[in-house]
Motif scaffolding. Structure first.
Motif, mmCIF file in Angstrom:
data_model
loop_
_atom_site.group_PDB
_atom_site.id
_atom_site.type_symbol
_atom_site.label_atom_id
_atom_site.label_comp_id
_atom_site.label_asym_id
_atom_site.label_seq_id
_atom_site.Cartn_x
_atom_site.Cartn_y
_atom_site.Cartn_z
ATOM 1 N N LEU B 44 38.992 -28.481 -17.029
ATOM 2 C CA LEU B 44 38.196 -29.452 -17.772
ATOM 3 C C LEU B 44 36.705 -29.176 -17.603
ATOM 4 N N SER B 45 36.264 -29.012 -16.355
ATOM 5 C CA SER B 45 34.825 -28.849 -16.125
ATOM 6 C C SER B 45 34.340 -27.531 -16.706
ATOM 7 N N ALA B 46 35.189 -26.506 -16.671
ATOM 8 C CA ALA B 46 34.775 -25.222 -17.250
ATOM 9 C C ALA B 46 34.579 -25.344 -18.753
ATOM 10 N N ASN B 47 35.451 -26.130 -19.404
ATOM 11 C CA ASN B 47 35.324 -26.280 -20.855
ATOM 12 C C ASN B 47 34.093 -27.090 -21.239
ATOM 13 N N VAL B 48 33.857 -28.185 -20.514
ATOM 14 C CA VAL B 48 32.663 -28.978 -20.804
ATOM 15 C C VAL B 48 31.424 -28.119 -20.597
ATOM 16 N N ASN B 49 31.468 -27.303 -19.573
ATOM 17 C CA ASN B 49 30.379 -26.387 -19.262
ATOM 18 C C ASN B 49 30.129 -25.440 -20.436
ATOM 19 N N GLN B 50 31.225 -24.899 -20.949
ATOM 20 C CA GLN B 50 31.142 -23.952 -22.067
ATOM 21 C C GLN B 50 30.527 -24.618 -23.307
ATOM 22 N N ILE B 51 31.013 -25.842 -23.581
ATOM 23 C CA ILE B 51 30.505 -26.562 -24.752
ATOM 24 C C ILE B 51 29.009 -26.834 -24.592
ATOM 25 N N THR B 52 28.619 -27.259 -23.411
ATOM 26 C CA THR B 52 27.215 -27.537 -23.134
ATOM 27 C C THR B 52 26.353 -26.305 -23.353
ATOM 28 N N ASN B 53 26.845 -25.178 -22.833
ATOM 29 C CA ASN B 53 26.079 -23.945 -22.980
ATOM 30 C C ASN B 53 25.905 -23.587 -24.446
ATOM 31 N N THR B 54 26.965 -23.790 -25.212
ATOM 32 C CA THR B 54 26.894 -23.482 -26.640
ATOM 33 C C THR B 54 25.815 -24.326 -27.309
ATOM 34 N N ILE B 55 25.832 -25.622 -26.976
ATOM 35 C CA ILE B 55 24.835 -26.510 -27.563
ATOM 36 C C ILE B 55 23.434 -26.109 -27.117
ATOM 37 N N GLU B 56 23.324 -25.791 -25.859
ATOM 38 C CA GLU B 56 22.030 -25.427 -25.299
ATOM 39 C C GLU B 56 21.469 -24.178 -25.983
ATOM 40 N N ASN B 57 22.414 -23.325 -26.415
ATOM 41 C CA ASN B 57 21.983 -22.086 -27.033
ATOM 42 C C ASN B 57 21.491 -22.275 -28.456
ATOM 43 N N GLN B 58 21.738 -23.477 -29.013
ATOM 44 C CA GLN B 58 21.219 -23.736 -30.348
ATOM 45 C C GLN B 58 19.726 -23.991 -30.229
ATOM 46 N N VAL B 59 18.959 -23.111 -30.882
ATOM 47 C CA VAL B 59 17.525 -23.052 -30.607
ATOM 48 C C VAL B 59 16.667 -23.782 -31.637
ATOM 49 N N ALA B 130 13.423 -21.435 -32.182
ATOM 50 C CA ALA B 130 12.754 -20.798 -31.035
ATOM 51 C C ALA B 130 13.346 -19.413 -30.823
ATOM 52 N N ARG B 131 12.576 -18.569 -30.110
ATOM 53 C CA ARG B 131 13.053 -17.211 -29.894
ATOM 54 C C ARG B 131 14.234 -17.198 -28.904
ATOM 55 N N THR B 132 14.131 -17.959 -27.792
ATOM 56 C CA THR B 132 15.227 -18.034 -26.808
ATOM 57 C C THR B 132 15.474 -19.503 -26.466
ATOM 58 N N PRO B 133 16.675 -19.827 -25.933
ATOM 59 C CA PRO B 133 16.976 -21.222 -25.598
ATOM 60 C C PRO B 133 15.962 -21.815 -24.628
ATOM 61 N N SER B 134 15.449 -20.974 -23.709
ATOM 62 C CA SER B 134 14.532 -21.525 -22.705
ATOM 63 C C SER B 134 13.164 -21.872 -23.315
ATOM 64 N N ASP B 135 12.911 -21.342 -24.528
ATOM 65 C CA ASP B 135 11.638 -21.658 -25.182
ATOM 66 C C ASP B 135 11.668 -22.996 -25.912
ATOM 67 N N VAL B 136 12.892 -23.534 -26.095
ATOM 68 C CA VAL B 136 13.058 -24.713 -26.934
ATOM 69 C C VAL B 136 12.147 -25.865 -26.493
ATOM 70 N N ALA B 137 12.152 -26.150 -25.207
ATOM 71 C CA ALA B 137 11.406 -27.311 -24.727
ATOM 72 C C ALA B 137 9.904 -27.152 -24.970
ATOM 73 N N GLN B 155 18.195 -30.628 -28.972
ATOM 74 C CA GLN B 155 19.458 -31.070 -28.361
ATOM 75 C C GLN B 155 19.331 -31.468 -26.893
ATOM 76 N N SER B 156 18.109 -31.594 -26.385
ATOM 77 C CA SER B 156 17.982 -31.758 -24.931
ATOM 78 C C SER B 156 18.700 -32.982 -24.401
ATOM 79 N N GLN B 157 18.636 -34.098 -25.124
ATOM 80 C CA GLN B 157 19.292 -35.327 -24.644
ATOM 81 C C GLN B 157 20.799 -35.103 -24.495
ATOM 82 N N VAL B 158 21.398 -34.509 -25.541
ATOM 83 C CA VAL B 158 22.840 -34.243 -25.505
ATOM 84 C C VAL B 158 23.171 -33.345 -24.325
ATOM 85 N N VAL B 159 22.353 -32.289 -24.171
ATOM 86 C CA VAL B 159 22.618 -31.321 -23.113
ATOM 87 C C VAL B 159 22.573 -31.981 -21.746
#
Lengths: 232, 295
Positions: B44-59, B130-137, B155-159
């Motif tokens: 379960l936690s691995a899947n939630v983690n995966q979903i979060t990462n996917t969302i986080e990667n949306q730039v 943004a160019r990379t996910p870390s640039d989003v903020a 997407q920061s709130q969701v993440v």
């Protein structure tokens, strides 16, 4: 060299009972020795020191040149493979057949199965139980059960056989039979030490008698009888 | 030890298990259940983690202009944003475009928007990638300072909410799993103890005739291993098979949810569970060693 020697051996149990006090004893290879004396004289304790069921409080216990009291834990099994022990209460495994009970002693010491088979049938013949080989202990009489225990003690070809009241639970006929077998085992070369109360058996056997009382040896005589007065 | 000595130990261990089947089944069941719970939470936690990462990667970052902003101001803002090295692309989405996109997203229900008549409550906005996910903020921050921009959304709130959900799932799963593992440990330990007591006569005779201590111990070690192994194989099989089934049905009905693929992931978890089970059996025996020494 003596097979067994006790030098100034004392044993005090944790509850304060002094079971042995300054015992000196030498037993040579091939001897038959009776240990006699009242209950609590220290006979059982002396035997238990020999197979390292107990350690002496002071003094030295030598078996075949090894200092048993100071022996490392890892070495104890190898000491016990050289010593056969028979108790008053037989100590057999009730669910296992006669053959399995005897073979058990060899299986746990990693003897080859073919060798186990050979030795078990040999020793069954020695104690006269060949025709009861597949019975389980509850189907046997007390005398037969003690013969199984004796066979188990002998199957490893021990240097010395220790018997602690081996006839204590047997009727006179079976006790006589057991005594004859023990003397036969001794005649074939095994050293035997037998702790007993059975005066008649001791008197008839005419062997070495070590009499104990209060943890000390009171008398040690060859070709002797159970009590001093009767002999001389 | 020789092979036949191992065989001897294995037979002895089996006899112990068969002598008290209820206890053996209890040990296996508690082991299986506790490991299964652990496995489910890990999955379960691995899947939630995966979903979060996917969302986080949306730039994508969206900056909304106030209704009073002029198109000249908007064009200036667009030029400024395009000049930033952290921005890959940027474009202006007019209120008219936004409304028609909304109608499109509503699909069959698009007609509800007809009640608006000719009014359009939406605002013009800048859609920035943004160019990379870390640039989003930092891009978002930059946008919030642009004249005319009233609101920036990404997407920061969701993440962050998903991250705290993962932490919660992990904590609950670990706590529950450890508690259940302790229970399983006690049950296995108890089974071995009873085995020792049932066999004390045999142990005494083994020692009397010169069996080494390792030979006395091994049947009980094997007993613990067998209990732990069977329990963990049940748990591993259930979690692997269960997850594979869930995955195939989920990827058919919810293709956009990025679940973790069963291989190698569920397989690794299954392996981990088996290792844990074996460990459980061994530790269960270790706890009983003192009892064995006192026989």
């Amino acid at each position: 060299m003596q097979l067994i020697s006790l030098r100034n051996v004392s044993k005090v149990y944790p509850n304060g009972v002094a079971a042995l006090r300054g015992v000196e004893l030498e037993i040579s290879k091939g001897e038959f020795t009776f240990l006699v004396g009242p209950s609590g004289a220290g006979k059982s304790t002396l035997l238990r020191l020999l197979f390292r069921e107990e350690v002496p409080t002071s003094g030295v216990v030598l078996v075949n040149g090894h200092d048993v009291g100071r022996m490392r834990r890892r070495q104890i099994p190898f000491l016990r493979r050289q010593i056969g022990v028979v108790f008053q209460d037989f100590r057999l495994l009730p669910q296992r057949t006669v053959v399995e009970n005897i073979a058990f002693a060899l299986r746990v010491t990693e003897v080859h199965p073919r060798e186990i088979k050979r030795r078990v049938s040999q020793v069954l013949e020695l104690v006269g139980l060949t025709d009861r080989a597949l019975a389980v202990p509850p189907q046997l009489s007390g005398g037969e059960q003690q013969r199984v225990a004796l066979a188990r003690a002998m199957v490893g070809h021990p240097l010395v056989l220790l018997a602690d009241e081996p006839t204590g639970n047997l009727d006179p006929a079976n006790a006589n039979g057991m005594m004859r077998t023990l003397l036969e085992i001794n005649r074939l070369g095994t050293t035997v030490i037998m702790a007993t109360h059975a005066a008649q058996l001791v008197d008839r056997a005419r062997q070495r008698v070590v009499a104990m009382e209060d943890g000390q040896i009171r008398r040690d005589a060859l070709a002797a009888s159970y009590s001093e007065e009767v002999v001389r | 030890m020789r092979l036949r000595t191992w065989a001897f130990c294995l037979t002895e261990a089996n006899q112990n298990l068969l002598r008290n089947p209820v206890l053996a089944i209890a040990s296996i069941t508690t082991t299986a259940v506790s490991l299964l719970v652990l496995g489910v939470f890990l999955l379960l936690s691995a899947n939630v983690n995966q979903i979060t990462n996917t969302i986080e990667n949306q730039v994508a970052v969206r900056a909304f202009f106030s209704q009073s902003t002029t198109s000249a101001q908007e064009a200036a803002a667009l030029a400024a944003v395009r000049g930033s090295p952290k921005v890959r692309s940027a474009k202006i989405v007019t209120r008219a475009q936004a409304l028609s996109q909304l109608k499109h997203e509503f699909g069959d229900q698009g007609s509800v928007l007809n009640s608006l008549g000719s009014a359009n409550p939406l605002e013009d906005s800048l859609s920035v990638t943004a160019r990379t996910p870390s640039d989003v903020a930092s891009v978002a921050k930059q946008l919030s300072r642009v004249t005319g921009v009233v609101r920036v959304s990404y997407q920061s709130q969701v993440v962050s909410r998903l991250f705290s959900l993962i932490d919660g799932i992990r904590a609950v799963g670990l706590g529950l799993g450890i508690l259940l593992l302790l229970g399983a440990l006690l049950v296995i330990n108890n089974a071995i103890r009873l085995g020792i007591i049932a066999r004390r006569r045999e142990i005494a005779i083994m020692r009397l005739v010169g069996a080494t201590e390792s030979l006395v111990h091994w049947p009980f070690i094997l007993e613990g291993l067998i209990l732990g192994l069977i329990g963990s194989v049940v748990a591993a099989g259930a979690s692997w098979w269960g997850y594979a089934a869930l995955y195939s049905s989920a990827s058919r009905s919810l293709p956009f949810v990025p679940l973790v693929t069963p291989i190698p992931f569920a397989r690794d978890i299954a392996l981990l569970l088996v290792i844990l089970g074996v460990l459980l059996g061994t530790v269960g025996f270790r706890l009983s060693v003192r009892r064995l020494a006192r026989v």
